[in-house]
Design an enzyme around this catalytic site. Sequence first.
Site, PDB file in Angstrom:
ATOM      1  N   GLY A  80      22.344  70.214  12.421  1.00 29.04           N
ATOM      2  CA  GLY A  80      21.997  70.290  13.846  1.00 29.04           C
ATOM      3  C   GLY A  80      23.122  70.979  14.622  1.00 29.04           C
ATOM      4  O   GLY A  80      24.235  71.129  14.121  1.00 29.04           O
ATOM      5  N   GLY A 122      18.802  68.770  15.957  1.00 28.38           N
ATOM      6  CA  GLY A 122      18.232  69.701  14.986  1.00 28.38           C
ATOM      7  C   GLY A 122      17.153  70.569  15.611  1.00 28.38           C
ATOM      8  O   GLY A 122      16.862  70.469  16.810  1.00 28.38           O
ATOM      9  N   TYR A 153      15.389  66.479  -1.977  1.00 28.24           N
ATOM     10  CA  TYR A 153      14.659  66.427  -0.700  1.00 28.24           C
ATOM     11  C   TYR A 153      13.306  65.742  -0.897  1.00 28.24           C
ATOM     12  O   TYR A 153      12.955  64.806  -0.183  1.00 28.24           O
ATOM     13  CB  TYR A 153      14.465  67.850  -0.181  1.00 28.24           C
ATOM     14  CG  TYR A 153      13.816  67.945   1.176  1.00 28.24           C
ATOM     15  CD1 TYR A 153      14.461  67.470   2.316  1.00 28.24           C
ATOM     16  CD2 TYR A 153      12.561  68.538   1.339  1.00 28.24           C
ATOM     17  CE1 TYR A 153      13.877  67.575   3.577  1.00 28.24           C
ATOM     18  CE2 TYR A 153      11.980  68.659   2.593  1.00 28.24           C
ATOM     19  CZ  TYR A 153      12.635  68.181   3.711  1.00 28.24           C
ATOM     20  OH  TYR A 153      12.051  68.292   4.953  1.00 28.24           O
TER      21      TYR A 153
END
Length: 313
Positions: free
Chosen positions: A32, A6, A141
Site C-alpha cells: 500500500g 492499498g 496466495y
Amino acid sequence: MAGGAGFLGSHLCDALVARGDEVLAIDDLSTGRTANVAHLGDNPAFELVVGDVSTGVDVSGSVGAVAHLASPASPPAYLARPLETLAVGSEGTRHLLELAGRHGARFLLASTSEIYGDPAVHPQTEDYRGNVDPIGPRSVYDEAKRFAEALTSAHRRTLGTDTAIVRIFNTYGPRLSPGDGRVVSNFIVQALAGEPLTIYGDGSQTRSLCFVDDEIAGLLALLDSDLAGPVNIGNPDERTISEIAAVVLKVTGSASHVVHRPLPTDDPTRRCPDITLASERLGWSPRVDLVTGLEQTAAYFGALTADEGRAGG
Ligand code: UDP
C-alpha cells in the site's frame, strides 16, 4: 479497514467516507502507499494507522464493520513476500475476525478468484471448489485466501460472527501501483513509455477485467447486505491477454510492439466470473466497459509520469 492504503482499500475508504462513515485504515505499507489516501489526510472522518494485522489489532471505540483487504495481490508482489502473504491471510484474518466478534461488527473478507486456481469449470460459479496446487509458488496466495475463507466460515458457524466473503476478480483502475507487475499496469506503463508490451506465454490465456468503481460498488452492496457469500464480484467481459494488449495500444495511441516472455508457473489458463448470485441477491452488475476503464487508468498513469518528470526536473 485492513489494507486501507492499498489499491482497492483506498477506493473503499473513499466510498465509505463519502457516504458519511468514519474509517480507521490500518496498513503496513508493504504494498500500500500513503499517496493513495493522502487526499483524505485532513478529513476528521479518516485516520491511517501504520501496522501489520498479522501481529494483532486493537481498536478502541465502537466498530460497525471490519473489512479485510490487507494482502499483497499481484503475483510478483506475493511471490516476493511468501511468508507475509500466508501470515496476513491466516493470522491477519483471525485477528480481524476476533475484532469483529468483540464488537458485534459485520466482517468482510476480500477473497479472490485465485481460489479457483486453474479452473476446470467455466465460467466460475461460487460452488466450484477450484483446482489449486497446494505446494506450488502461487499457493502462498491461493491457500492463504482459501484458509481465510475456511476460518471466516468457521467463525460464522461456531461463534455466530456476521461475515461476508467476496471473491474479487482481476480489478484495474487508478491507483494500481505502476511497478506491481499486473497485466494492466505493466501494459499501460510500457505503452506510454513506447516500450514493448510483455505478453507472458502465447497470450491466449484469458482474464475478465473489472473497473475499480464497479468492484467497489459490489463490495459496498455486499457489506450493506446480510449475505454471507462467497459472492463473485467481477466483470464477465472475458478477453485473451493478446486482446487486452491490443486494446491498451489503441487506447494509449502507442506504437509499441509486443514481445513474448515465459508464462509464470501455474498461471491460470482462463478466468471469468459467473455473477448470477451478485446480480440476483445484490442487484449488482458492472457498468464500465473495458475501453472507458482503460482510458481512465491510462490518464492516471500519464499524470503520475508527468508528476515524476516535474519532480525529477
Ligand atoms: N501477464 C502478461 N504480461 C504482463 C503481466 C501479466 O502477459 O506483463 C499475464 C499473466 O501471465 C496472466 C495475466 O496476464 O496470464 C494476468 O496477470 P496478472 O499478474 O495481472 O494477474 P493474475 O490474474 O495472474 O493474478
